[in-house]
Design an enzyme around this catalytic site. Sequence first.
Site, PDB file in Angstrom:
ATOM      1  N   LYS A 180      -0.596   9.367  -3.036  1.00 50.85           N
ATOM      2  CA  LYS A 180      -1.453   9.936  -4.085  1.00 50.85           C
ATOM      3  C   LYS A 180      -2.238  11.154  -3.609  1.00 50.85           C
ATOM      4  O   LYS A 180      -2.480  12.071  -4.389  1.00 50.85           O
ATOM      5  CB  LYS A 180      -2.391   8.848  -4.638  1.00 50.85           C
ATOM      6  N   TYR A 240       0.101   3.977  -0.230  1.00 47.94           N
ATOM      7  CA  TYR A 240      -0.296   4.407  -1.589  1.00 47.94           C
ATOM      8  C   TYR A 240      -1.202   5.632  -1.504  1.00 47.94           C
ATOM      9  O   TYR A 240      -1.003   6.622  -2.213  1.00 47.94           O
ATOM     10  CB  TYR A 240      -1.000   3.239  -2.281  1.00 47.94           C
TER      11      TYR A 240
END
Length: 252
Positions: free
Chosen positions: A160, A156
């Site tokens: 991001k 993740y």
Amino acid sequence: MIFENLNLTGKVALVTGAASGLGRATALKLAAEGARLWLVDLDAAGLAETVGLLGSAEVRSEAADLSDPAACQAAVAGAVEAFGRLDALCNVAGLIYLANTPEMPRERYERTIDVNLNAPFFLSQAAIPHLLETHGAIVNVASCASYIGEAYAAAYCASKWGLVGMTKALAMEFQKKAIRINAVAPGGMMTNIAANYVPPEGCDIDLLKRFSGMRGLVEVQDVADMIVLLASDAGRGFHGACLSIDAGITAG
Ligand SMILES: NC(=O)c1ccc[n+]([C@@H]2O[C@H](COP(=O)([O-])OP(=O)(O)OC[C@H]3O[C@@H](n4cnc5c(N)ncnc54)[C@H](O)[C@@H]3O)[C@@H](O)[C@H]2O)c1
């Protein structure tokens, strides 16, 4: 509401992740400001619910899996075909799988990158020619996990952090053109992502505390308002920005 009277009358916005949470709130705010909407999400039932909430707004929706680059291209083409123009691309769809990294299945790693990073790239690639015509905007949804490491979320965080880099690189590439490209970086919001947050088995809770912050959650509406500001002409001063709305999690 943080921002009102953003006036998007006559404009067309494509919103991904519009079946729930932040994407739905963004769609509702865009419609309240007068925009026409093309909504995309994997979740057809949630999309139908969002459309129901939009009342009389001019809206079309399409269930699609944006981990497929062809679906990203088709989403942009669908919006332009339906409405004849595109003024804003809001890349909101995203997902997170928490895991002890040695046990993270390759399929989950790849899906995280496909949905959170690759889809915004392929959607932007397809949308930019249309946004150049309308002097439009791209708004990407990054995360406070774009700036600090979140334990058990290596995929993740990679997606991001990458999304912020992509936002800035595109902003530089189109520095001399009439298109604006920005991102928001929210802290924890009470959406499905937060509700389904399951720490991996045997994890060290101390490592997760850093990420919960000291001031509680961020309001979904506040982040949606910021996305719509950046998508509107009122956001004209912003280009290449990634605005943190995280109640201080990344302050130090
Ligand atoms: N909730 C938080 O705490 C938080 C914090 C920081 C950033 N974010 C980011 O905010 C964004 C919105 O998430 P949310 O909090 O509203 O969660 P959410 O789960 O309510 O919304 C995410 C949406 O993305 C859709 N989606 C997932 N995979 C997809 C795919 N392959 N194709 C199309 N649609 C797909 C889901 O169906 C869902 O409707 C995400 O990018 C997330 O990473 C959330």
